[in-house]
Design a protein around this motif. Structure first.
Motif, short mmCIF file in Angstrom:
data_model
loop_
_atom_site.label_atom_id
_atom_site.label_comp_id
_atom_site.label_asym_id
_atom_site.label_seq_id
_atom_site.Cartn_x
_atom_site.Cartn_y
_atom_site.Cartn_z
N GLN A 138 0.86 -1.36 -0.05
CA GLN A 138 0.01 -0.16 -0.08
C GLN A 138 0.95 1.23 -0.05
O GLN A 138 1.99 1.26 0.22
CB GLN A 138 -0.96 -0.14 1.29
CG GLN A 138 -2.12 -1.12 1.34
CD GLN A 138 -1.12 -2.54 1.80
OE1 GLN A 138 -0.57 -2.49 2.48
NE2 GLN A 138 -1.61 -3.65 0.96
N THR A 175 -0.78 2.27 -6.46
CA THR A 175 -0.41 0.85 -5.56
C THR A 175 -1.86 0.26 -5.25
O THR A 175 -2.97 0.56 -5.95
CB THR A 175 0.08 1.59 -4.09
OG1 THR A 175 -1.02 2.24 -3.24
CG2 THR A 175 1.21 2.43 -4.25
N SER A 176 -1.80 -0.93 -4.66
CA SER A 176 -3.02 -1.59 -4.32
C SER A 176 -3.78 -0.68 -3.53
O SER A 176 -5.13 -0.99 -3.71
CB SER A 176 -2.69 -2.65 -3.47
OG SER A 176 -2.31 -2.53 -2.27
N SER A 177 -3.50 0.28 -2.88
CA SER A 177 -4.50 0.77 -2.04
C SER A 177 -4.66 2.54 -2.85
O SER A 177 -5.64 3.46 -2.19
CB SER A 177 -4.00 1.34 -0.65
OG SER A 177 -2.74 2.19 -0.43
N PRO A 205 -5.49 2.65 -6.34
CA PRO A 205 -5.58 2.02 -7.82
C PRO A 205 -5.68 3.31 -8.96
O PRO A 205 -5.51 2.95 -9.95
CB PRO A 205 -7.09 1.45 -7.66
CG PRO A 205 -7.54 2.09 -6.45
CD PRO A 205 -6.69 2.36 -5.57
N TYR A 234 7.82 -4.52 -3.99
CA TYR A 234 6.63 -3.47 -4.51
C TYR A 234 6.89 -2.03 -4.96
O TYR A 234 6.15 -1.26 -5.38
CB TYR A 234 5.70 -3.44 -3.21
CG TYR A 234 5.02 -4.68 -2.66
CD1 TYR A 234 4.18 -5.09 -3.41
CD2 TYR A 234 5.50 -5.34 -1.60
CE1 TYR A 234 3.63 -6.48 -2.89
CE2 TYR A 234 4.85 -6.47 -1.22
CZ TYR A 234 3.91 -7.25 -1.84
OH TYR A 234 3.45 -8.28 -1.42
N VAL A 239 -8.45 -2.46 -0.01
CA VAL A 239 -8.09 -2.60 -1.55
C VAL A 239 -9.55 -2.60 -2.35
O VAL A 239 -9.59 -1.81 -3.33
CB VAL A 239 -7.32 -3.65 -1.69
CG1 VAL A 239 -6.91 -4.04 -3.20
CG2 VAL A 239 -5.95 -3.40 -1.19
N ARG A 282 -11.05 0.63 -4.66
CA ARG A 282 -11.17 0.35 -6.27
C ARG A 282 -12.54 0.49 -6.63
O ARG A 282 -12.93 1.18 -7.82
CB ARG A 282 -10.73 -1.13 -6.49
CG ARG A 282 -10.91 -1.38 -8.27
CD ARG A 282 -10.20 -2.67 -8.45
NE ARG A 282 -8.83 -2.56 -8.43
CZ ARG A 282 -8.14 -2.06 -9.17
NH1 ARG A 282 -8.89 -1.60 -10.24
NH2 ARG A 282 -6.87 -1.78 -9.34
#
Ligand SMILES: Cc1ncc(C[n+]2csc(CCOP(=O)(O)OP(=O)(O)O)c2C)c(N)n1
Ligand SMILES: Cc1ncc(C[n+]2csc(CCOP(=O)(O)OP(=O)(O)O)c2C)c(N)n1
Ligand code: SF4
Ligand code: SF4
Ligand SMILES: [Mg+2]
Ligand SMILES: [Mg+2]
Lengths: 290, 568, 568, 290
Positions: free
Chosen positions: A135, A146-148, A150, A208, C229, C233
């Protein structure tokens, strides 16, 4: 199973290429030299670790073992304060990540700077939350996906060096994990400094946020390296010179600022102790006598 | 004029009118000559001004609670008069400034004294207090020289102040020279033991010092702030540290660091700060670090009622954090116990190597009282068993408590808030989680507290906790005098509860728990441990009144066996 | 070859060897053709590598837990083989790479397949997974085209990948062509209702979206991060907000601000973060702000066991903060319930205007399972009663719930975490503390949940909670099949408990509570409410195995009446 | 009993002379003008208050009432974030003390600065913990004796303006409580600024830290006033000019820094919404269809 020399069952290891390997090595060098110079045993050192890939350094430390405290996320500084002010004779080193130190742990920096707490904090900045799998962190570059984040990070990234300087941290160095010898020097000088020292290290996360290429640059392709050596003639006692170095951007390598004039908290407390004597419980009780 | 064994005086007015100090002064002077006295105070949250009242109960025999209805009300202004007059019992007196116009209360006697006017005559306008005291000395038939002596002592060296105050006392007395005293309190019998006159928070602080505290770190919050202030002033010297933290999270984590480094460490806070400390307390449990966390309870929840008393943090104390833990909890129930419980808390923390929660509460913290001076030599102090061996020690190897390695000495290990193996390294192996969980809980066996009981053969019992002890004890005594067959139990040690106490309680048909909260928190805990417990609750921000509580207990006994609503 | 209704396959190796996805792929492919399947996963905390294993249970009928002993172990390396071989039941198969040298286990069949070597032949070295699947298709007698179809679908458009994987499947199958299958699973019966194959955390997230979530704010922490997450999204659009907080304290306070501003808001965390949220949760209770707090439990206490499952946060959930409060708690017990419970949590929060805690746990969060697709139209969604009147509204006047004013509309008031009067202004008056305390608790009456029961006439009962539901249900069914007279109860609604459920439980001679913690936390809660409850505990970081649990229940029934140790 | 126009039973009042009276008046002016200019009702405003004497402003607000949230100590910023990002149309103002904002609440400033959260925070700095009766705060001057620093404060004091500037707060003003008209202007401009605005106000505590005399100075005695007006020609768009003002010390009065170039968080989110469309729960559920 990976295991360590001390503990065959220990089952954590950093990813191949992780910057934290180099930081560990640097800390090992610095502490070894520190002990040798002072002829003190390793158990006079305490490593207080944050929670993150970075904090696991305390378990992966090789050779003779210092004391360690691996506590809770974001609280390495107040733990270190407790250790140091309880035992001013100990060498107390913090190891923590950018998320741990600058996000959830943010509140603890300013007070230690105001107090000039005599510890040395080694921050492994990889611009990401490694242990929770990628994240964004306060130092993640704006707009990064990042994954947090998007759709890209919507925040500007924090400049930790600038923050340290403003808060009055009295020793500020910036380093790079691929240069463990240099880094060891910066850390050792931080341990030697009587006051709050922060060695902020760029320690890339190969999984990452792999920034090795950026840091190194690429002469062939005309890409300037992010990391650059602070010139020898930099006056690290000058706040404005320090600010100048920081404002040049990139990742400066070396000592940015050092102020030896401010007494550390333990020194100030020592001065109070010379003026004021404590009284026994019996004496104090008697002040309430009927 | 009938002689009586005690008298309750309440002072009500605005902050800044000397209300706060009046009760304390009366109590202090009274104890100086041999009476027993206990104060109660409730403050406005406003800094200056705002409605405030304090109360002193003065008695020939020891007292344990602020008591019931009041004998004398000193009303400094109109609002105070109207607010408090109904709490004066029949035959009581109200002392007023002539600026207040009283209603006609047949069963009350209104007596006016021009507080401010007489004070001005002394040349010290802040002496209104003393005018009141002079008047009171007449009304409660207490020689005015008690107060004069007290003043001389308190202001020793400041002759002008002493003189003005003496004059004020005389003026007040003279003004009421013709007034009948409410009764004769009778000659005090000076106890033949040494005494201190002290507030709960101070007793707690001195207790910590006796227990050997070396490290204090705390953040201001009512009503715990006086402990911080006391420590900052008095915990000085080589190897000692008392300091203001930047938050409660910093405070708890700091004392854990110090505990790890071998020090006896403590923090004190109140509800909101206590909740913030939850994660740290869990860490201390997990890493096995001795430390003491004081929660001086105020009204809750959230920011709640900062200047009122309540006993509603027990649930939080018993489970301050996620995961399996059972943090030892000791609750002080009186000013003496503020001292004693603190020593116990440190001893327990050192003995089992973990965090101990000490509960106090607003009414105890601010209660000033004469108590027998603790005989320090007779109150044992424990210190942890420090590891003295070589390096290579496996800190967490055993299933039980093991010697504690201190940094700077051999035995380096990693204190760890993640589940760990015998080295202190993080592990995910089931075998270690089982071992360490059992190790942590197993250590609680080292903590066996004491308890008191009275008329234990009765089939129903009352067991208060914390600061409701005094009111409940007095209610119990009234009930016993009235021939009610009820047993008395009490302990400071709420977790783990003394096993023999639990056995006794489990054998009762009904166990009544008076407590100052809505949920009946302790009663619920007792039920979960197999006791037929029912709470008597009050959530007004004020302590129980003994007689009223006695009535409620009696009513409950009459209704025993009938289903009882449980506040979830 | 005997036909059987289900089969359990475990994949064990290092992170990075495809272990994590293998079980999911098997389960997903199986559900695609009509089997029921459920996965279990446990991860190393290390990012790359580290010992890890996953498991899939595939069945012709619905399954509710990861099950008991395993039928087939796929061991990717030596360590995995030695670690897991004892859990394969007699007659089971171990599938190995030839690099692993097996011991001679008489009652197990070892089958080797050169995973990597065959994978390389496909030109896609990461296809070792598929080689295994091909072999498995033989061993569990499942047509290989199930897997092929799945692969074609999953990698649609990436023809080269599809082709390589199809080859790998064929190679694996061919390699074991001569091997006897373990048994015949029989033809799947495709359910006649729509299904989704989904993990607990995803079900929870979609549930929140169905419930109308508008505001999500959370800080990363295992195993709750996937919710953050997912929200980042998918919670996008006008008036919607999903964002990473800088800490759990910021997260909880942020969602309270949003709740105050009229939004349906939620945060998700795990134990350590949950504890940090305590003060905020108390604030939401006090100020009467709807919001949902998800605690996806992991092993505790402190940093604990981040990648293991446990049900040890119940105590903390029931009393997350100081003061009198009773925060509603709903616990999901299955993947379907991860969806449903979330909708209920929002509905409750909106209905009683306050915080609701939703408990999930690691094993549910990571469990992938086929469930009936929730019929959204049939799952009602509630929204708070918004105040629509004029200014001058007294928000807290009534003793009961009152319409909720939303900023930007009339009805301005002060939401207050201090005790307050009818305006929301801070007060210290006893009358308001009494009124507001009773108001806050009184609103809980609006929350009456449902429960399920089975064979309710028995005098002893079992009642699991949360993620132990599935194992307990299967254990219960085994016991019933074996003729044991025991009742079954279950509810998601842990606080307040359904009153009728409590009445039923109170009438039992013994109520057994299987739970994954040391203390027997829920059993203790039930005892405090008058139920003769006893816990069966496990604290290994892993779920109960149904058969083992059944045995323990049977043993407990045999010993009923004997005194039972209570873990304090 | 004091009471307010709205609530006769309300029983809190600041001490005579407390600076917070002036700050309240300034906020009332600013909000009134804000509403009039926009022709919006008062209930489109939300005041989020910290815990302290200062936070009680929310109850003492006179005239028509905005919405208020009086939460828990140190958390006004995240509460305000929740309100603002839930309802971007509302005017969200924070009122808090130096202890609340800079000690226990310290961790919340940096993230809002990085996000450029569009709210206006009015900080009443009296250099002391008023409500808890006089302990030291981060801005208490070094060496000062307070109830919690009986032997003098051993920490250097924090410079909040410098901190805000370093963290990237996009509107920074400094004011004085005795000048409610001027202060109202600074606050209103902060409300108008699209981004994170902090109006840091010197609001003396007459009971525990009476700094009126110091702030005003004494010409007769040759004591320079601490407070000084920032000259009109100060370029508040320049970070280095802003730093220069701060480094002059004392209490500068006026707008120190304003950066209108950085989009606020709500604006950035708006941009994401133009790129990305959310899907219904039904649609999302279907992505898991078997
Ligand atoms: C209170 C709490 N919140 C969240 C977590 C989960 N967590 C563990 S490590 C981590 C972040 C690590 O990032 P950083 O400090 O940058 O360390 P890195 O792994 O990158 O070295 C988080 C959020 C936790 N353990 N405790
Ligand atoms: C969590 C928590 N800790 C401590 C307190 C006690 N407390 C209330 S106000 C305050 C400090 C107030 O100082 P400041 O913010 O400077 O406001 P001022 O009263 O000076 O205006 C403190 C410590 C609290 N209410 N909550
Ligand atoms: S995830 Fe990143 S920080 Fe963590 S061990 Fe791997 S490379 Fe290092
Ligand atoms: S104590 Fe100070 S800050 Fe508080 S009201 Fe009084 S003067 Fe104002
Ligand atoms: Mg990091
Ligand atoms: Mg202040």
């Amino acid at each position: 199973m990976t295991g360590t020399a001390k503990n065959p069952e220990y089952d954590f290891l950093w990813c191949p290429g992780c910057g934290d390997f180099g930081v560990r090595r640097a800390l090992e060098f610095a502490m070894r030299d520190w002990n040798i110079e002072r002829e003190i045993p390793m158990h006079d050192n305490v490593v207080v670790a944050g929670i993150g890939c970075s904090g696991n350094l305390v378990h992966l430390y090789e050779g003779e073992q210092p004391y360690g405290f691996h506590g809770i996320h974001g609280r390495s500084l107040p733990l270190a304060l407790g250790v140091k002010m309880a035992r001013e004779d100990l060498n107390v080193v913090v190891v923590a990540g950018d998320g741990d130190f600058l996000s959830i742990g943010m509140e603890h920096i300013a007070p230690q700077a105001s107090r000039n707490l005599n510890i040395c904090a080694v921050i492994m900045d990889n611009g990401v939350y490694g242990l929770t799998k990628g994240q964004s962190s306060p130092t993640t570059v704006e707009d990064t996906v990042t994954s947090s984040t998007p759709y890209g990070k919507l925040e500007s990234s924090l400049n930790p060096l600038d923050l340290y300087l403003t808060l009055g941290v009295t020793y500020i160095a910036s380093g790079y994990s691929t240069k463990p010898r240099d880094l060891a020097g910066l850390i050792k000088r931080g341990m030697e400094h009587d006051g709050f020292s922060i060695v902020h290290v760029n320690s890339p996360c190969t999984t990452y946020n792999d920034t090795y290429a950026l840091l190194k640059g690429n002469k062939a392709k005309g890409i300037d390296p992010l990391a650059w050596e602070i010139p020898d003639d930099h006056d690290s006692t000058s706040k404005s010179a320090a600010r100048g170095v920081i404002e040049q951007g990139g990742v400066p390598l070396g000592v940015i600022y050092q102020d030896d004039s401010r007494p550390s908290l333990d020194q100030r407390l020592g001065a109070v102790r010379e003026r004021v004597t404590g009284r026994s419980a019996e004496d104090l009780l008697n002040t309430f006598a009927v | 004029m009938a002689s009586r064994s005690e008298i309750i005086v309440r002072f009500a007015g605005e902050g800044g009118q000397g209300v706060v100090t009046a009760a304390e002064m009366l109590a202090r002077a009274a104890t100086g000559v041999g009476y027993h006295a206990l104060t109660f105070a409730t403050f406005p949250s406003q800094i200056l001004g705002g409605p405030t009242w304090t109360q002193a109960r003065v008695s020939r025999t020891p007292v344990e609670s602020p008591g019931d209805a009041i004998d004398i009300l000193v009303a400094f202004n109109d609002v105070a008069y109207h607010e408090h007059r109904t709490e004066v019992h029949d035959g009581g007196i109200i002392l007023l400034d002539p600026s207040v116009t009283p209603l006609s209360d047949e069963h009350l006697r209104c007596v006016t004294v021009p507080f401010d006017e007489l004070a001005k005559q002394t040349g010290e306008s802040r002496a209104a207090n003393m005018v009141v005291m002079g008047g009171l000395s007449r009304l409660i038939n207490m020689p005015v020289h008690y107060f004069k002596d007290f003043v001389s002592q308190r202001f020793a060296g400041r002759d002008k102040v002493v003189e003005a105050n003496h004059i004020a006392l005389d003026l007040g007395l003279a003004h009421l020279a013709e007034e009948d005293p409410i009764s004769d309190l009778g000659e005090p019998e000076k106890p033949d033991y040494e005494q201190v006159f002290i507030k709960g928070n101070d007793a707690l602080s001195v207790g910590a010092l006796h227990a050997g505290i070396e490290f204090y770190f705390g953040y201001p919050i009512s009503p715990a702030t006086p402990i911080l202030v006391y420590m900052e002033r008095n915990l000085v010297g080589e190897g000692k540290f008392a300091y203001q933290a930047s938050s409660e999270i910093e405070a708890i984590t700091g004392i854990i660091g110090a505990g790890f480094a071998g020090k006896k460490s403590m923090t004190a806070t109140s509800g909101p700060g206590f909740t913030l400390m939850g994660e740290g307390i869990g860490l201390a449990w997990m890493a096995e670090i001795p430390c003491v966390i004081v929660d001086v309870q105020r009204g809750g929840p959230a920011t709640g009622l900062p200047t009122k008393t309540e006993q509603s943090d027990l649930n939080a104390a018993l489970s301050p954090a996620h995961g399996d833990s059972s943090i030892p909890v000791i609750a002080a129930g009186s000013v003496d116990e503020c001292f004693l419980a603190t020593v116990h808390a440190f001893n327990w923390a050192e003995r089992y190597q973990g965090p101990v929660i000490l509960l106090s509460e607003h009414s105890l913290a601010e209660r000033a009282q004469n108590i027998a001076k603790p005989d320090l030599a007779a109150i044992p102090v424990e210190s942890r068993n420090v590891y003295k061996g070589e390096n290579g020690y496996l800190r967490y190897e055993s299933q039980e408590i093991s010697p504690f390695p201190v940094p700077g000495g051999a035995g380096a290990y990693i204190a760890n808030g993640s589940e760990h193996d015998i080295y202190g390294d993080t592990t995910h192996l089931a075998k270690y989680h089982i071992q360490m969980t059992e190790r942590r809980f197993g250590k609680l066996k080292l903590l066996e507290g004491t308890y008191e009981s009275d008329n234990a053969s009765a089939s129903v019992a009352v067991i208060p906790w914390g600061g409701s002890k005094g009111s409940a004890r007095e209610a119990f005594q009234q009930l016993r005098s009235a021939g009610v067959d009820i047993a008395w139990y009490y302990t400071m040690f709420l977790n783990p509860l003394p096993t023999a106490l639990l056995d006794e309680l489990r054998s009762k048909d009904l166990v009544i728990v008076p407590e100052l909260n809505y949920q009946g928190q302790f009663a619920s805990v007792l039920r979960s441990q197999g006791v037929k417990a029912e709470a008597i609750t009050q959530y007004t921000g004020l302590p129980f009144r003994p007689t009223e509580l006695g009535e409620r207990i009696k009513a409950r006994l009459a209704g025993a066996g009938q289903p009882q609503a449980v506040n979830a």
